[in-house]
Design a protein around this motif. Structure first.
Motif, short mmCIF file in Angstrom:
data_model
loop_
_atom_site.label_atom_id
_atom_site.label_comp_id
_atom_site.label_asym_id
_atom_site.label_seq_id
_atom_site.Cartn_x
_atom_site.Cartn_y
_atom_site.Cartn_z
N LYS A 5 0.83 -1.20 0.00
CA LYS A 5 0.00 0.00 0.00
C LYS A 5 0.87 1.26 0.00
N ALA A 8 2.32 1.79 -3.41
CA ALA A 8 1.31 2.30 -4.35
C ALA A 8 1.06 3.79 -4.14
N ILE A 9 1.01 4.21 -2.87
CA ILE A 9 0.80 5.63 -2.57
C ILE A 9 1.97 6.45 -3.09
N GLN A 10 3.18 6.01 -2.82
CA GLN A 10 4.36 6.74 -3.27
C GLN A 10 4.42 6.82 -4.79
N ARG A 11 4.02 5.75 -5.44
CA ARG A 11 4.05 5.73 -6.91
C ARG A 11 3.03 6.70 -7.50
N ASP A 12 1.86 6.80 -6.86
CA ASP A 12 0.77 7.59 -7.42
C ASP A 12 0.80 9.06 -7.02
N LEU A 13 1.59 9.41 -6.00
CA LEU A 13 1.62 10.80 -5.56
C LEU A 13 2.30 11.68 -6.61
N ALA A 192 -7.13 11.94 -0.53
CA ALA A 192 -7.47 12.09 -1.96
C ALA A 192 -8.26 13.38 -2.18
#
Length: 216
Positions: A5, A8-13, A192
């Protein structure tokens, strides 16, 4: 810690968003694991926890209510105080930072939802308060912080975040975007929505570390 998780957060920020890993009640071992997974800034609510977990290799932010009698303990350790909420606190930070010749980056905490159980400057008082704080040579006011309404609807939360975004841009127009750099809003349950309204610093705890155990 949920590494998938977090990844995924780091990738999408977006690249201009700063992630604060809120480590309150969690152990130094958990913080080390988060650091190994890419977290670099850790947020704590209590001075005592910062003192117990402090590691000079990491960056630390004070994000909880700060009592004036604790300022002398925290200013040597943290890279930012995100919870500046009164003129008396500003005066104490100035006093203690002057002693060690340190300029402290700070964010002004705004009680945007006007909740009685929360600290922070009221929206209509914020511009004059920031102006006062700008006069302290050892305070570097870099933006704003808020906590969204905990029990509000999505519409309630968005309304608060929109007001914060307007206030943030008003300060940038007054003092320049180079100085007013951060809008810290958004936690695990609402980040978000915060990003949608211009937040560029989010404070995530539960979504990274899991539920807190206050009985530790």
């Amino acid at each position: 810690m949920d590494k998938k998780k977090l990844s995924a957060i780091q990738r999408d920020l977006p690249k201009d968003v700063v992630l604060i890993a809120v480590s309150k009640t969690h152990t130094k071992e958990e913080i080390d694991e988060a650091y190994a997974s890419g977290c670099r800034i850790f947020g704590e609510n209590k001075v005592q926890e910062i003192k117990e977990k402090y590691d000079p290799n990491y960056h630390w932010h004070m994000i909880g209510h700060l009592q004036r009698n604790k300022v002398k303990d925290v200013v040597p350790l943290v890279d930012m105080i995100q919870s500046l909420d009164s003129l008396r606190l500003a005066e104490e930070i100035e006093k203690q930072c002057a002693k060690i010749e340190k300029v402290m980056p700070v964010l002004v905490e705004v009680n945007i939802a006007r909740e009685a159980n929360k600290t922070g400057i009221l929206l209509e008082e914020c511009l004059s308060f920031v102006k006062q704080c700008m006069s302290f040579p050892h305070l570097d006011v870099q933006g704003l912080m808020c906590v969204g309404p905990m029990n509000g609807t999505t519409a309630d939360i968005e309304a608060c975040f929109e007001k914060m975004q307007v206030l943030y841009h008003t300060l940038q127009n007054e003092y320049g975007a180079e100085r007013i750099r951060y809008l810290s809003m958004g936690m695990s349950q609402d980040y978000a929505l915060a990003l949608k309204h211009g937040s560029n610093m989010i404070r995530l705890g539960t979504i990274i570390f899991g539920q807190r155990n206050y009985n530790k």
